[in-house]
Design an enzyme around this catalytic site. Structure first.
Site, PDB file in Angstrom:
ATOM      1  N   SER A  61      -3.364  -3.527  -4.641  1.00  0.00           N
ATOM      2  CA  SER A  61      -2.538  -4.668  -4.254  1.00  0.00           C
ATOM      3  C   SER A  61      -3.214  -5.527  -3.186  1.00  0.00           C
ATOM      4  O   SER A  61      -4.151  -5.099  -2.517  1.00  0.00           O
ATOM      5  CB  SER A  61      -1.194  -4.178  -3.714  1.00  0.00           C
ATOM      6  OG  SER A  61      -0.586  -3.296  -4.613  1.00  0.00           O
TER       7      SER A  61
HETATM    8  N1  SAH Z   1      -0.826   0.800  -3.748  1.00  0.00           N
HETATM    9  C1  SAH Z   1      -1.718   0.977  -4.866  1.00  0.00           C
HETATM   10  C2  SAH Z   1      -1.120   0.330  -6.105  1.00  0.00           C
HETATM   11  C3  SAH Z   1      -1.767   0.702  -7.375  1.00  0.00           C
HETATM   12  S1  SAH Z   1      -1.053  -0.050  -8.812  1.00  0.00           S
HETATM   13  C4  SAH Z   1      -3.039   0.334  -4.518  1.00  0.00           C
HETATM   14  O1  SAH Z   1      -3.020  -0.685  -3.847  1.00  0.00           O
HETATM   15  O2  SAH Z   1      -4.089   0.821  -4.932  1.00  0.00           O
HETATM   16  C5  SAH Z   1       0.324   0.998  -9.137  1.00  0.00           C
HETATM   17  C6  SAH Z   1       0.020   2.434  -9.463  1.00  0.00           C
HETATM   18  O3  SAH Z   1       1.235   3.076  -9.851  1.00  0.00           O
HETATM   19  C7  SAH Z   1      -0.951   2.654 -10.617  1.00  0.00           C
HETATM   20  O4  SAH Z   1      -2.010   3.444 -10.196  1.00  0.00           O
HETATM   21  C8  SAH Z   1      -0.112   3.372 -11.680  1.00  0.00           C
HETATM   22  O5  SAH Z   1      -0.848   4.304 -12.441  1.00  0.00           O
HETATM   23  C9  SAH Z   1       0.929   4.051 -10.817  1.00  0.00           C
HETATM   24  N2  SAH Z   1       2.167   4.436 -11.503  1.00  0.00           N
HETATM   25  C10 SAH Z   1       2.926   3.722 -12.367  1.00  0.00           C
HETATM   26  N3  SAH Z   1       3.997   4.420 -12.766  1.00  0.00           N
HETATM   27  C11 SAH Z   1       3.939   5.630 -12.115  1.00  0.00           C
HETATM   28  C12 SAH Z   1       4.774   6.789 -12.098  1.00  0.00           C
HETATM   29  N4  SAH Z   1       5.889   6.882 -12.817  1.00  0.00           N
HETATM   30  N5  SAH Z   1       4.383   7.823 -11.328  1.00  0.00           N
HETATM   31  C13 SAH Z   1       3.256   7.773 -10.579  1.00  0.00           C
HETATM   32  N6  SAH Z   1       2.428   6.695 -10.554  1.00  0.00           N
HETATM   33  C14 SAH Z   1       2.770   5.635 -11.309  1.00  0.00           C
END
Ligand code: SAH
Length: 214
Positions: A61
């Site tokens: 993000s």
């Molecule tokens: N704060 C992180 C955001 C990554 S994007 C960063 O800045 O790197 C969101 C993430 O949520 C992804 O890696 C995706 O695989 C994860 N995600 C989506 N649904 C999920 C779930 N039900 N349980 C765990 N992770 C999940």
């Protein structure tokens, strides 16, 4: 960590100009090496205030969104925090400097492996990671003083509302696939108060209590 110190300082200034006022959050951005959490080819862009692709269709993000989310949680350093969607692990590392203990759940194994390695490199020792469906929370470790969800849901997953401690705060993007509102929930006397903060666009929350198709 001397590398990228100037670039990190400039990012802190940018966040301050955009309205981030919490000094602990600004300090966390100043000390956490974001370049360890972006894919190799994008290291030169690690300190831009922008989201970057992580692979697997996921994104790290925008630092401003991380900083505002963390500011909304009003952490004092004593909290147990649940993060849903570890992704790169960058926000996990910020949380590690702002709270007592961080529990983070990610569903994509390759992302979790890379996040674990980056967190080890930056010496975060108060973080527990779990591979699995974060939409059901982490029951064994509940309740949590704060919860931050890094993927978009159509409504608050019921298990997360249950696992939020009395007085606790949760930040989660709520809305359709196209656009969501970063939303703050505050549990006061068992009731949940809601405040919409600003428009955001996150990848969808998968899993059992994840995003419904809209
Ligand atoms: N704060 C992180 C955001 C990554 S994007 C960063 O800045 O790197 C969101 C993430 O949520 C992804 O890696 C995706 O695989 C994860 N995600 C989506 N649904 C999920 C779930 N039900 N349980 C765990 N992770 C999940």
């Amino acid at each position: 960590m001397i590398e990228f110190r100037g670039a990190r300082r400039r990012l802190v200034e940018t966040l301050r100009e955009k309205g981030v006022t919490d000094l602990a959050v600004l300090r966390a951005v100043d000390i956490v090496p974001r370049h360890l959490f972006v894919p190799g080819g994008l290291v030169h862009r690690a300190y831009e205030d922008s989201a970057l692709p992580l692979g697997d269709g996921q994104t790290i993000s925008q630092p401003f969104v991380h900083a505002m989310s963390l500011q909304l949680l009003q952490l004092t350093g004593a909290e147990r925090v649940l993060e849903v969607g570890t992704g790169s692990g960058y926000q996990t590392a910020l949380l590690a400097t702002l709270a007592a203990q961080v529990f983070s759940v990610e569903r994509v194994p390759s992302l979790l492996d890379r996040a674990r390695e980056a967190l080890r490199k930056c010496g975060a020792s108060n973080v527990s990671l779990m591979l699995g469906d974060g939409s059901i929370g982490w029951r064994e470790q509940a309740p949590f003083d704060a919860i931050v969800v890094s993927a978009a849901a159509t409504e608050v997953p019921e298990p997360l509302a249950e696992q939020l401690a009395e007085g606790g705060r949760m930040v989660i993007p709520i809305g359709s696939a196209a656009q969501q509102s970063l939303t703050l929930f505050h549990k006061v006397s068992g009731a949940i108060q809601r405040r919409d903060i600003f428009a955001v666009k996150f990848v969808p929350l998968r899993g059992r209590f994840g995003s419904k198709k809209t």
